[in-house]
Design an enzyme around this catalytic site. Sequence first.
Site, PDB file in Angstrom:
ATOM      1  CG  HIS A 133      -0.256   0.118   2.536  1.00 20.55           C
ATOM      2  ND1 HIS A 133      -0.023   1.325   3.163  1.00 20.55           N
ATOM      3  CD2 HIS A 133       0.270  -0.821   3.368  1.00 20.55           C
ATOM      4  CE1 HIS A 133       0.596   1.122   4.311  1.00 20.55           C
ATOM      5  NE2 HIS A 133       0.794  -0.174   4.469  1.00 20.55           N
ATOM      6  CG  ASP A 172      -3.247   3.639   2.540  1.00 23.36           C
ATOM      7  OD1 ASP A 172      -2.543   2.678   2.152  1.00 23.36           O
ATOM      8  OD2 ASP A 172      -4.133   3.515   3.404  1.00 23.36           O
ATOM      9  CD  GLU A 219      -2.388  -1.657   5.782  1.00 23.95           C
ATOM     10  OE1 GLU A 219      -2.211  -2.634   6.538  1.00 23.95           O
ATOM     11  OE2 GLU A 219      -2.050  -0.491   6.082  1.00 23.95           O
ATOM     12  CD  GLU A 220      -1.280   2.614   7.481  1.00 18.39           C
ATOM     13  OE1 GLU A 220      -1.858   2.258   8.516  1.00 18.39           O
ATOM     14  OE2 GLU A 220      -0.061   2.395   7.283  1.00 18.39           O
ATOM     15  CG  HIS A 266       2.014   3.954  12.104  1.00 12.52           C
ATOM     16  ND1 HIS A 266       0.769   3.414  12.348  1.00 12.52           N
ATOM     17  CD2 HIS A 266       2.316   3.605  10.823  1.00 12.52           C
ATOM     18  CE1 HIS A 266       0.344   2.762  11.268  1.00 12.52           C
ATOM     19  NE2 HIS A 266       1.270   2.866  10.330  1.00 12.52           N
TER      20      HIS A 266
END
Length: 381
Positions: free
Chosen positions: A73, A75, A139-140, A354
Site C-alpha cells: 500500500h 497510503d 490499508e491504513e 507511525h
Amino acid sequence: MKDSNEIKIAQKLIRCKSIAPKADSALNVVEKECKIAGFKCTKLRFSEKGYDSISNLYAEIGNGKPHFSFAGHVDVVPANKKDWTVDPFKGLIKNGYLWGRGAVDMKSAVACFLAASKTYLEENDNFKGKISLLITGDEEQYAKNGTVKVLKWLKKKKIKINNCLVGEPTNLNVLGDQIKIGRRGGYNGIVTVFGKEGHSAWPNRTKNPVSALIKMLTNIDKKTLDKGTKHFQPSIISITSIDVKNEALNVIPAKAQGSFNIRFNPKHNIKSLTNWIKREFNKIGFKYKLDLYVSGNAFLTKPGKFSQLIKDSVRKVTKKTPKYATDGGTSDARFINAEGINVVEFGLVGKSMHTNSERVSLKDLKNLTKIYKLILEEYFK
C-alpha cells in the site's frame, strides 16, 4: 548509494502527501515506474456506501504460470510537521537514513518491489510466468475498497495468483530477523450497559450501570483464552476504555460504556469469541448493547516451499536466519490468504513506523531490493 533506483523512487513516493484515503498521487508514481519496466497497468477505483472511494493499481507482466505477486500500500497515516524535526513529506536523506512518513510503512518496500522487478526483467526478458504488483490506497483506514476488492476483480477476470509477498515492515530490530507467515485476528468491542438513573444517596432506587460494566469487563479481562500454538502467541484481551460521561458526582447515570480489544490466534474465530463474551456478560443480568468492529480472523500460511524460498533469500543477503512470526497487528495479507493464495510477508524494520521520526536505513533499502530480486530469480528458476 544515494543514486540507487529504489531510493529515488522511495523519495518520490514520500513526497506524495498520500494520507489515507487520498493516495492517488503516490499510485501515479507507481504506475509510471511500472510502465517504464514494461508492466501493463490497470487502475481500479472502488466505492462502498459510507466509505471513501479508493484508487488501486494492478500491474502485470508475462504470461501463464507460475504467477508471483508483490502486494502493498502507498497510503499513510497522518503526520504533523510540527512534531517532526524534518519535513515528513520531503524525502530527506540524513545521516544514512531516508526520513519521512511512509519510509517504513510501506512506501520504501514498494520502491524496492519496483527496483527489484525492473532489474530482474532487464536481466531475464524471457522468464516464464507472470509477475504482478497489487498496490492499494486503502490499508491504513477501513480497508473496504482496497486489496479485498482488487482480489474480487482478479477472481472475476480469472487471474490467479499462485504466491504473494506482502512488503509490510516485519522485522523487529534488524533486517532479516523475522518473516510473517500469519497474523492474529483483531476483534474490537464496544459494550453499552443500561441501568436506571438516580441520586447516589438512594442507590436502592437506581440500577447502577457503572458497577455492572466493571463486573462485565472483569469477567472477560481475567480470562486466559489459551496457551498459544506452535506459531502463535497466546490470545490476549485488553480493556481499552470505560466512559460514563457523568459530570455530576452524586448521580448514578443511566448508562455506561466500555471498550475492549482481543488479539486472537487460530484457536478462536469471531463467532466463538462473540458467543463466549455474551455468555460472560449475561451472567451480570443487565441489559446491554454490543457493537463489534472486526478486522479479520487469524490465519496461518503453513511453512513450506515458498516460505523457505523467502527465508533462504533473506539469509543469503543479510547473513541472518529469520524466524517465522505471527505477531503484530493486522495486514492485507489476511484478504490474500482468504482467497487461497500462498502469502508471506517480509519488509523493513518496523520500529519507527507511525512515529514522528519514521526513517529507513539506506543500507536496508539496498539490501531489501537485493532480497526481492533474489526471490524473483529463485522463484522463476
